[in-house]
Design an enzyme around this catalytic site. Structure first.
Site, PDB file in Angstrom:
ATOM      1  N   PRO A 277       0.810  -1.220   0.000  1.00 15.26           N
ATOM      2  CA  PRO A 277       0.000   0.000   0.000  1.00 15.26           C
ATOM      3  C   PRO A 277       0.846   1.274   0.000  1.00 15.26           C
ATOM      4  O   PRO A 277       1.865   1.363   0.681  1.00 15.26           O
ATOM      5  CB  PRO A 277      -0.827  -0.118   1.286  1.00 15.26           C
ATOM      6  CG  PRO A 277      -0.092  -1.100   2.145  1.00 15.26           C
ATOM      7  CD  PRO A 277       0.547  -2.045   1.191  1.00 15.26           C
ATOM      8  N   ASN A 278       0.385   2.218  -0.818  1.00 15.27           N
ATOM      9  CA  ASN A 278       0.932   3.579  -0.900  1.00 15.27           C
ATOM     10  C   ASN A 278       2.279   3.683  -1.595  1.00 15.27           C
ATOM     11  O   ASN A 278       2.770   4.796  -1.802  1.00 15.27           O
ATOM     12  CB  ASN A 278       1.030   4.220   0.490  1.00 15.27           C
ATOM     13  CG  ASN A 278      -0.317   4.359   1.164  1.00 15.27           C
ATOM     14  OD1 ASN A 278      -1.268   4.866   0.566  1.00 15.27           O
ATOM     15  ND2 ASN A 278      -0.425   3.897   2.401  1.00 15.27           N
ATOM     16  N   ARG A 285       3.723  11.248  -1.513  1.00 15.03           N
ATOM     17  CA  ARG A 285       3.600  11.133  -0.059  1.00 15.03           C
ATOM     18  C   ARG A 285       4.932  11.388   0.645  1.00 15.03           C
ATOM     19  O   ARG A 285       5.974  10.908   0.205  1.00 15.03           O
ATOM     20  CB  ARG A 285       3.070   9.741   0.323  1.00 15.03           C
ATOM     21  CG  ARG A 285       4.013   8.613  -0.039  1.00 15.03           C
ATOM     22  CD  ARG A 285       3.430   7.246   0.276  1.00 15.03           C
ATOM     23  NE  ARG A 285       3.411   6.977   1.695  1.00 15.03           N
ATOM     24  CZ  ARG A 285       3.958   5.892   2.252  1.00 15.03           C
ATOM     25  NH1 ARG A 285       4.603   5.014   1.493  1.00 15.03           N
ATOM     26  NH2 ARG A 285       3.878   5.693   3.540  1.00 15.03           N
ATOM     27  N   TYR A 290      10.512   9.626   1.781  1.00 15.13           N
ATOM     28  CA  TYR A 290      10.609   8.686   0.670  1.00 15.13           C
ATOM     29  C   TYR A 290      11.245   9.287  -0.582  1.00 15.13           C
ATOM     30  O   TYR A 290      11.441   8.582  -1.569  1.00 15.13           O
ATOM     31  CB  TYR A 290       9.219   8.136   0.323  1.00 15.13           C
ATOM     32  CG  TYR A 290       8.599   7.363   1.457  1.00 15.13           C
ATOM     33  CD1 TYR A 290       9.013   6.067   1.744  1.00 15.13           C
ATOM     34  CD2 TYR A 290       7.629   7.924   2.271  1.00 15.13           C
ATOM     35  CE1 TYR A 290       8.466   5.345   2.785  1.00 15.13           C
ATOM     36  CE2 TYR A 290       7.070   7.223   3.330  1.00 15.13           C
ATOM     37  CZ  TYR A 290       7.488   5.938   3.578  1.00 15.13           C
ATOM     38  OH  TYR A 290       6.950   5.225   4.621  1.00 15.13           O
ATOM     39  N   ASN A 342       8.067  -5.191  -0.778  1.00 13.89           N
ATOM     40  CA  ASN A 342       7.932  -4.053   0.132  1.00 13.89           C
ATOM     41  C   ASN A 342       6.481  -4.061   0.602  1.00 13.89           C
ATOM     42  O   ASN A 342       5.601  -3.545  -0.085  1.00 13.89           O
ATOM     43  CB  ASN A 342       8.265  -2.744  -0.576  1.00 13.89           C
ATOM     44  CG  ASN A 342       8.228  -1.550   0.363  1.00 13.89           C
ATOM     45  OD1 ASN A 342       7.631  -1.611   1.443  1.00 13.89           O
ATOM     46  ND2 ASN A 342       8.851  -0.453  -0.057  1.00 13.89           N
ATOM     47  N   ALA A 345       2.897  -0.721   5.075  1.00 14.24           N
ATOM     48  CA  ALA A 345       2.440  -0.798   6.469  1.00 14.24           C
ATOM     49  C   ALA A 345       2.026  -2.208   6.872  1.00 14.24           C
ATOM     50  O   ALA A 345       2.021  -2.537   8.068  1.00 14.24           O
ATOM     51  CB  ALA A 345       1.273   0.175   6.685  1.00 14.24           C
ATOM     52  N   GLU A 366      12.819  -8.779   1.908  1.00 14.51           N
ATOM     53  CA  GLU A 366      11.926  -7.684   2.291  1.00 14.51           C
ATOM     54  C   GLU A 366      12.690  -6.369   2.172  1.00 14.51           C
ATOM     55  O   GLU A 366      13.812  -6.253   2.658  1.00 14.51           O
ATOM     56  CB  GLU A 366      11.434  -7.874   3.723  1.00 14.51           C
ATOM     57  CG  GLU A 366      10.502  -6.753   4.196  1.00 14.51           C
ATOM     58  CD  GLU A 366       9.951  -7.004   5.581  1.00 14.51           C
ATOM     59  OE1 GLU A 366       9.153  -7.952   5.732  1.00 14.51           O
ATOM     60  OE2 GLU A 366      10.325  -6.273   6.522  1.00 14.51           O
ATOM     61  N   HIS A 368      12.573  -1.984   2.422  1.00 13.27           N
ATOM     62  CA  HIS A 368      11.926  -0.740   2.850  1.00 13.27           C
ATOM     63  C   HIS A 368      12.784   0.432   2.417  1.00 13.27           C
ATOM     64  O   HIS A 368      14.014   0.411   2.580  1.00 13.27           O
ATOM     65  CB  HIS A 368      11.728  -0.721   4.368  1.00 13.27           C
ATOM     66  CG  HIS A 368      10.813  -1.790   4.862  1.00 13.27           C
ATOM     67  ND1 HIS A 368       9.445  -1.717   4.726  1.00 13.27           N
ATOM     68  CD2 HIS A 368      11.079  -2.986   5.452  1.00 13.27           C
ATOM     69  CE1 HIS A 368       8.903  -2.812   5.230  1.00 13.27           C
ATOM     70  NE2 HIS A 368       9.871  -3.602   5.670  1.00 13.27           N
ATOM     71  N   ARG A 375      12.377   5.405  12.772  1.00  8.94           N
ATOM     72  CA  ARG A 375      11.056   6.039  12.694  1.00  8.94           C
ATOM     73  C   ARG A 375      10.207   5.631  13.907  1.00  8.94           C
ATOM     74  O   ARG A 375      10.741   5.229  14.942  1.00  8.94           O
ATOM     75  CB  ARG A 375      10.401   5.673  11.365  1.00  8.94           C
ATOM     76  CG  ARG A 375      11.207   6.144  10.144  1.00  8.94           C
ATOM     77  CD  ARG A 375      10.507   5.846   8.857  1.00  8.94           C
ATOM     78  NE  ARG A 375       9.230   6.556   8.774  1.00  8.94           N
ATOM     79  CZ  ARG A 375       8.314   6.347   7.823  1.00  8.94           C
ATOM     80  NH1 ARG A 375       8.534   5.428   6.902  1.00  8.94           N
ATOM     81  NH2 ARG A 375       7.195   7.024   7.807  1.00  8.94           N
TER      82      ARG A 375
END
Length: 416
Positions: A277-278, A285, A290, A342, A345, A366, A368, A375
């Site tokens: 998502p996103n 965003r 990012y 990725n 969330a 995985e 990110h 964070r």
């Protein structure tokens, strides 16, 4: 970019490609068949049955005339028979760039054999009917197109990539130093193996030449191997300097292609990149976290990586947990040999995605973009990482390339 018109035989994927291309290029999509059905209040099959094919062809021409006046920056999918009329071909040229999605009869038959909504294929031998119609239309399709993309054995990512490359102006290096084929741009798209096919013989990192020869990166998009090295530069992976003095002083040298090595003959590795998502909102965003590069930039970067490392890489993105799980499960059956994911969330709470990943035994990484350990505290926990072989975070978009390298190296070790 202007209007893009997709033509081709029924079943070649025009509607699906148009929709996905509209996402990539941020342009609206139009389907002439759907516009006609909406205006007439009946399906194409009903129009054929009640009004006849000729009436339908006239409706197609009227749609093109309307689009000529109104269409701006649209991806337009047209019916398979629309280019048959000379008037329609002329109108399409006035409206925008025409791309022919070409497929073999056998491919089309496999896609259409269960489809009862195609009036022209309601016959005793649909495959033979497809062969006949395709042979009749072949020259017309090719003459109507600005360039051709072969779609057999290719995923959407490869098809979209080739379309986008074809829509861009030919680089200067592709126009000097040699005579390329008639309708030269077509040479770059007549491939069947996808990103990084053997013929490209790319060994280096990801450059700005996607169809180059063995030496350097240059900006030759036509894959002409013999003379390309004049425009390359081994030392860099950016925009290489075209026509270096020492190269420009020498006449082009015709070379014989070296015999294929065992490694060159090996098939492409099939990899899957899944974005959660996103991720499609990159560049929109939280740019401070990012970055400013958008999702199209990421897709192009991955496509270039596929060429350089000789891998067929499909990129899948969804904002829905179930769709991501479905795609992971599909990878179990479709020959996928490595997964980069990725999860967005979902990383922090989707045990369902974790279980799906655990079901697949291929190498998995995985990824990110941001440093999740710097964070919010909830981002420090990944429930999906334990199902993967490696986790990469905080390396920006370059992390995707590192993940692909890890899978390729790991895969080679398993081969040995």
């Amino acid at each position: 970019m202007g209007n893009v018109i997709l033509i081709g035989f029924m079943g070649c994927g025009k509607s699906s490609v148009a929709l996905k291309l509209s996402y990539r290029m941020k342009q609206s999509v139009t389907d002439t068949d759907k516009r006609i059905e909406k205006k007439q209040g009946k399906t194409i099959a009903e129009i054929f049955a009640q009004d006849g094919e000729e009436a339908f062809r006239l409706m197609e021409t009227e749609e093109l005339k309307s689009l000529k006046e109104t269409a701006k920056n649209q991806i337009i999918s047209v019916g398979g028979g629309l280019p048959l009329r000379e008037e329609n071909r002329a109108l399409m040229k006035e409206i925008g760039k025409v791309v022919y999605l070409r497929a073999r009869p056998e491919t089309l038959y496999e896609r259409l054999k269960e489809d009862q909504s195609r009036p022209l294929l309601q016959c005793e031998n649909p495959l033979e009917r497809i062969r006949t119609l395709l042979e009749e239309r072949k020259d017309i399709y090719e003459a109507a197109a600005d360039f051709i993309v072969d779609v057999d054995d290719k995923n959407f990512g490869q098809i979209l990539y080739e379309i986008e490359r074809g829509l861009r102006p030919a680089p200067r290096a592709a126009r000097i130093g040699y005579e390329h084929r008639e309708e030269g741009a077509r040479a770059a798209f007549e491939t069947k193996e996808g990103y990084g096919r053997t013929g490209y013989e790319r060994k280096e990192s990801y450059g700005h030449s996607f169809f180059s020869g063995r030496e350097g990166y240059g900006r030759n998009m036509f894959g002409v191997r013999e003379r390309f090295s004049r425009y390359g530069a081994k030392e860099s992976f950016g925009y290489s300097e075209i026509g270096k003095k020492e190269a420009a002083a020498e006449p082009p040298v015709e070379r014989k292609e070296a015999p294929r090595t065992e490694n060159q003959e090996k098939r492409l590795k099939k990899l899957l990149v899944i974005n959660g998502p996103n991720i499609n909102f990159l560049g929109i965003r939280e740019k401070g976290i990012y970055g400013t590069k958008d999702y199209n930039y990421l897709l192009d970067m991955i496509a270039r990586k596929g060429i350089s490392c000789r891998a067929q890489i499909e990129v899948f993105q969804s904002n829905h947990e179930g769709a991501i799980i479905d795609r992971i499960q599909e990878a179990y059956f479709d020959g996928t040999e490595g997964i980069v994911i990725n999860p967005g969330a979902y990383t922090h709470y989707s045990y369902a995605i974790r279980d799906a990943l655990a079901s697949i035994t291929v190498p998995k990484v995985e990824i990110h973009i941001s440093n999740i350990m710097e964070r919010e505290e909830f981002r420090h926990i990944s429930v999906t990482a334990p199902s993967c072989d490696k986790q990469i975070y905080g390396h920006g978009l370059e992390g995707y390339l590192e993940a692909i390298d890890f899978i390729m190296v790991n895969d080679k070790e398993q081969d040995n």
